[in-house]
Write a protein that holds these residues in place. Structure first.
Motif, PDB file in Angstrom:
ATOM      1  N   ASP B 133      14.807  67.085 -46.627  1.00  0.00           N
ATOM      2  CA  ASP B 133      15.627  68.069 -45.951  1.00  0.00           C
ATOM      3  C   ASP B 133      16.682  68.500 -46.959  1.00  0.00           C
ATOM      4  O   ASP B 133      17.226  67.679 -47.682  1.00  0.00           O
ATOM      5  CB  ASP B 133      16.288  67.434 -44.734  1.00  0.00           C
ATOM      6  CG  ASP B 133      16.917  68.466 -43.825  1.00  0.00           C
ATOM      7  OD1 ASP B 133      16.471  68.603 -42.690  1.00  0.00           O
ATOM      8  OD2 ASP B 133      17.860  69.143 -44.271  1.00  0.00           O
ATOM      9  N   ILE B 135      19.690  69.401 -46.741  1.00  0.00           N
ATOM     10  CA  ILE B 135      21.047  68.895 -46.632  1.00  0.00           C
ATOM     11  C   ILE B 135      21.118  67.443 -47.104  1.00  0.00           C
ATOM     12  O   ILE B 135      22.099  67.018 -47.709  1.00  0.00           O
ATOM     13  CB  ILE B 135      21.603  69.104 -45.198  1.00  0.00           C
ATOM     14  CG1 ILE B 135      23.102  69.291 -45.248  1.00  0.00           C
ATOM     15  CG2 ILE B 135      21.250  67.994 -44.266  1.00  0.00           C
ATOM     16  CD1 ILE B 135      23.516  70.630 -45.744  1.00  0.00           C
ATOM     17  N   PHE B 138      21.354  67.769 -50.750  1.00  0.00           N
ATOM     18  CA  PHE B 138      22.709  68.095 -51.194  1.00  0.00           C
ATOM     19  C   PHE B 138      23.587  66.850 -51.220  1.00  0.00           C
ATOM     20  O   PHE B 138      24.253  66.576 -52.217  1.00  0.00           O
ATOM     21  CB  PHE B 138      23.313  69.157 -50.267  1.00  0.00           C
ATOM     22  CG  PHE B 138      24.744  69.457 -50.546  1.00  0.00           C
ATOM     23  CD1 PHE B 138      25.105  70.156 -51.687  1.00  0.00           C
ATOM     24  CD2 PHE B 138      25.740  69.031 -49.690  1.00  0.00           C
ATOM     25  CE1 PHE B 138      26.433  70.425 -51.960  1.00  0.00           C
ATOM     26  CE2 PHE B 138      27.066  69.295 -49.961  1.00  0.00           C
ATOM     27  CZ  PHE B 138      27.410  69.989 -51.096  1.00  0.00           C
ATOM     28  N   VAL B 139      23.566  66.095 -50.136  1.00  0.00           N
ATOM     29  CA  VAL B 139      24.429  64.912 -50.066  1.00  0.00           C
ATOM     30  C   VAL B 139      24.042  63.912 -51.151  1.00  0.00           C
ATOM     31  O   VAL B 139      24.900  63.352 -51.833  1.00  0.00           O
ATOM     32  CB  VAL B 139      24.367  64.270 -48.662  1.00  0.00           C
ATOM     33  CG1 VAL B 139      25.130  62.965 -48.648  1.00  0.00           C
ATOM     34  CG2 VAL B 139      24.937  65.208 -47.636  1.00  0.00           C
ATOM     35  N   GLU B 142      25.188  64.824 -54.554  1.00  0.00           N
ATOM     36  CA  GLU B 142      26.618  64.559 -54.721  1.00  0.00           C
ATOM     37  C   GLU B 142      26.899  63.073 -54.904  1.00  0.00           C
ATOM     38  O   GLU B 142      27.777  62.701 -55.673  1.00  0.00           O
ATOM     39  CB  GLU B 142      27.392  65.093 -53.522  1.00  0.00           C
ATOM     40  CG  GLU B 142      27.408  66.604 -53.470  1.00  0.00           C
ATOM     41  CD  GLU B 142      27.978  67.214 -54.729  1.00  0.00           C
ATOM     42  OE1 GLU B 142      29.042  66.775 -55.166  1.00  0.00           O
ATOM     43  OE2 GLU B 142      27.337  68.122 -55.271  1.00  0.00           O
ATOM     44  N   SER B 176      27.469  72.548 -57.430  1.00  0.00           N
ATOM     45  CA  SER B 176      27.238  72.184 -56.020  1.00  0.00           C
ATOM     46  C   SER B 176      27.579  73.334 -55.099  1.00  0.00           C
ATOM     47  O   SER B 176      26.986  73.456 -54.025  1.00  0.00           O
ATOM     48  CB  SER B 176      27.996  70.949 -55.577  1.00  0.00           C
ATOM     49  OG  SER B 176      28.708  70.370 -56.560  1.00  0.00           O
ATOM     50  N   GLY B 177      28.568  74.158 -55.514  1.00  0.00           N
ATOM     51  CA  GLY B 177      28.859  75.349 -54.723  1.00  0.00           C
ATOM     52  C   GLY B 177      27.620  76.222 -54.586  1.00  0.00           C
ATOM     53  O   GLY B 177      27.258  76.641 -53.485  1.00  0.00           O
ATOM     54  N   LEU B 180      24.970  74.499 -52.322  1.00  0.00           N
ATOM     55  CA  LEU B 180      25.240  74.534 -50.881  1.00  0.00           C
ATOM     56  C   LEU B 180      25.052  75.944 -50.329  1.00  0.00           C
ATOM     57  O   LEU B 180      24.488  76.126 -49.251  1.00  0.00           O
ATOM     58  CB  LEU B 180      26.653  74.025 -50.597  1.00  0.00           C
ATOM     59  CG  LEU B 180      26.957  73.837 -49.114  1.00  0.00           C
ATOM     60  CD1 LEU B 180      26.079  72.751 -48.528  1.00  0.00           C
ATOM     61  CD2 LEU B 180      28.405  73.497 -48.869  1.00  0.00           C
ATOM     62  N   ILE B 183      21.467  76.593 -49.936  1.00  0.00           N
ATOM     63  CA  ILE B 183      20.916  75.931 -48.753  1.00  0.00           C
ATOM     64  C   ILE B 183      21.261  76.730 -47.503  1.00  0.00           C
ATOM     65  O   ILE B 183      20.418  76.949 -46.626  1.00  0.00           O
ATOM     66  CB  ILE B 183      21.460  74.490 -48.658  1.00  0.00           C
ATOM     67  CG1 ILE B 183      20.900  73.647 -49.795  1.00  0.00           C
ATOM     68  CG2 ILE B 183      21.099  73.869 -47.321  1.00  0.00           C
ATOM     69  CD1 ILE B 183      21.540  72.300 -49.929  1.00  0.00           C
TER      70      ILE B 183
END
Lengths: 100, 504
Positions: B133, B135, B138-139, B142, B176-177, B180, B183
């Motif tokens: 997934d 998200i 993304f996590v 990070e 990361s900007g 995100l 996404i």
């Protein structure tokens, strides 16, 4: 009437402003604020879309993104403080020991 | 699927995370523990080994049943590609911990947080490999990156290390900007009249198969997603931070970062690309362009460097280019080529991790008290003064350059043949040309070590020559040669794609 498109356009503008800010600013704290602006533009998109779809997913993603951004802030400010202690300046034009 | 079964499927990650927390807490709470660094080191090593055993076990059951399972409502997938990436990452972490102890002691940096951060970022990389997934992706990106920002500034009183941390942090957060926002746009762009958008890769894959033409919003999202991941994987033209961060960070961190972050980033890239394969004709040219730019950019810039760490940084960029060729080959609609490319990628990641850790291990082995080995000139005549280090470095350089009988050669060969199978002949030729350039600068080091007279002929006493560093070098050396000659012994890696969820 404010529709989802308005939110999407607004967040696109915020994202662009943030990106330009990162590229032109010289103070790491301001650069970091611009990065936060980019992240929040993404958050706004997620919230608006979540509402548009009638789903809770979009809202939940924002909580994740906020937690991640908070972790990044703490690490980033720590790094900036450490630099200030040794160099007495944080201007990124003067943080340039290593090039090409 | 019940809660316990969900947790079981990510057991190796949980073991690594738990070890990290115990190490961190033990170091913070117990003065006795703090007094003996050995505890921290030993315990982290033990934790990684436990996770390795668990991952190996899971891989074995996986192989027997060829069954891929999803957990946490489909947001995490455990298939053999995931488990293979776990094993590679855990081996990297193991070598990084072995390398670290005496090096850190010599630089007065031997703090317990170091091991905890290495473990956390390993856990992040492992989650990247299993995320299904966006998200979760993304996590986990990070988790990996935030720990690495701190690690690269670990020598916190040295200007270079601080500078590396600042550059890495600002560019990483910038990336990361993009990730995100990408996404968010994919979430919006994958909606249809009757269905809400999705960030789940399996759903996204299904949507793309059923509904061939992607919307503009989705295309923008995919582009931003690629930019974000390309920053993390250090692809040209998003590579600017790499040489500075690799040079400034303490060498043991550089070694871990070069291998660990790249494995995580490419596992994630592979997952995203496999999910997006049904609309390959839209984004594949972009990935191929990036691959060509990365291979040539990395190799050409590496030629002009005279700092060894910077040179290895550019060489790692070039290797990212080769891996991207495998990603491109895996994205065609041809199951055989897809499987071959997935296997080649897993094999190359393993080879890359081992040879990078080995090469940086030699640099750590040679570093004098308080001062890192810096320029290629420092290696002059090493074959006379320290034969072990010189010959180990020789093998790592040959392997990085892709010369048989090493694992680096076999890895390149597998990627090359997978690319041919996928029908991307021109890309295979470009890859071969680019790796010819790379041989120049790898052999420059060999020439400096073996065919130049040392400045001072006497044998130098090295401050760092601990068992851990020696063990890392010997282990990498053995892996490099054994699997370079018998690549079939790593059949598990080559079958990595057997049970992956997405079929292009």
């Amino acid at each position: 009437m404010i529709t989802t498109e308005h939110y999407l356009v607004l967040s696109a503008i915020l994202f662009t402003v943030g990106t330009i800010g990162v590229l032109v600013k010289r103070n790491p704290i301001v650069i970091f604020m611009c990065i936060e602006l980019m992240l929040n533009a993404a958050n706004l998109t997620l919230v608006a879309l979540g509402r548009h779809f009638g789903q809770v997913n979009g809202q939940m993603y924002v909580i994740f993104a906020l937690a991640v951004a908070a972790a990044e802030v703490s690490v980033g400010l720590g790094i900036i403080v450490a630099i200030f202690r040794t160099k007495e300046t944080i201007n990124i034009d003067e943080v340039n020991l290593m090039k090409f | 699927m019940n809660y316990a079964a969900n947790l079981m499927s990510i057991m190796p990650v949980l073991i690594v995370l738990a070890t990290g927390m115990i190490v961190l807490l033990g170091d913070a709470c117990s003065a006795q523990w703090r007094a003996r660094r050995w505890y921290t080191w030993g315990f982290s090593l033990f934790g990684v080994l436990m996770a390795l055993v668990q991952a190996g076990n899971q891989l074995q059951t996986q192989m027997a049943t060829t069954f891929s399972e999803t957990a946490f409502a489909g947001s995490i997938v455990t298939d053999s590609f995931t488990l293979t990436c776990y094993v590679i990452l855990l081996i990297t972490a193991l070598l990084a911990i072995l390398l670290a102890m005496t090096y850190l002691e010599n630089r007065n940096l031997n703090l317990g947080e170091y091991y905890a951060l290495v473990l956390f970022s390993t856990a992040g990389g492992m989650l990247m490999a299993c995320s299904n997934d966006l998200i979760v992706l993304f996590v986990s990106v990070e988790i990996l990156s935030v720990a690495l920002y701190v690690l690269s500034g670990f020598a916190r009183t040295e200007e270079k290390s601080e500078e590396a941390a600042l550059k890495y942090f600002l560019l990483g957060a910038f990336a990361s900007g993009f990730l995100l926002y990408g996404i968010a746009l994919v979430y919006g762009g994958s909606a249809t009249a009757n269905h809400a958008g999705t960030t789940n890769l399996a759903d996204l894959n299904l949507y793309l198969i059923n509904d061939g033409r992607p919307s503009v919003l989705l295309m923008c999202g995919i582009a931003l997603l690629f930019v974000g991941l390309a920053f993390k994987a250090a692809l040209v033209p998003f590579h600017m931070w790499t040489p500075d961060v690799y040079e400034g960070a303490p060498t043991s961190v550089t070694a871990y970062m070069a291998a660990g972050a790249k494995i995580g980033a490419f596992a994630a890239l592979m997952r995203v690309c496999s999910a997006l394969a049904p609309i390959g004709e839209y984004w594949l040219p972009a990935v191929q362009t990036l691959a060509v730019l990365t291979m040539f950019g990395g190799n050409i810039l590496a030629v002009v460097q005279d700092n060894v760490k910077r040179m290895l940084a550019y060489s790692s960029i070039a290797h990212a280019g080769y891996l991207l060729v495998a990603v491109s080959a895996a994205s065609v609609r041809n199951e055989q080529a897809h499987n071959a490319a997935m296997g080649a990628m897993a094999f190359y990641l393993m080879a890359y991790a081992v040879m990078t850790m080995g090469a940086f291990g030699v640099l750590i082995y040679l570093s004098r008290k308080g001062r890192d080995l810096q320029t290629i000139e420092d290696l002059r005549g090493l074959a006379r003064t320290d034969t072990f280090a010189a010959y180990a470095m020789l093998v790592f350089m040959l392997s990085l350059g892709g010369i048989p009988p090493t694992m680096g050669f076999m890895g390149k060969w597998f990627i090359f043949s997978a690319t041919l199978q996928a029908g991307q002949v021109w890309l295979a030729i470009v890859m071969a040309l680019a790796s010819i350039i790379s041989i120049y600068y790898y052999l420059k080091i060999v020439w400096m070590m073996c065919f130049q007279e040392p400045e001072r002929p006497e044998v130098v006493e090295h401050a760092v020559a601990s068992g851990g560093v020696r063990a890392t070098i010997v282990l990498s050396l053995a892996t490099m040669l054994v699997f370079g000659i018998l690549p079939g012994a790593l059949g598990i890696l080559l079958n990595a794609a057997e049970t992956t969820v997405f079929r292009p």
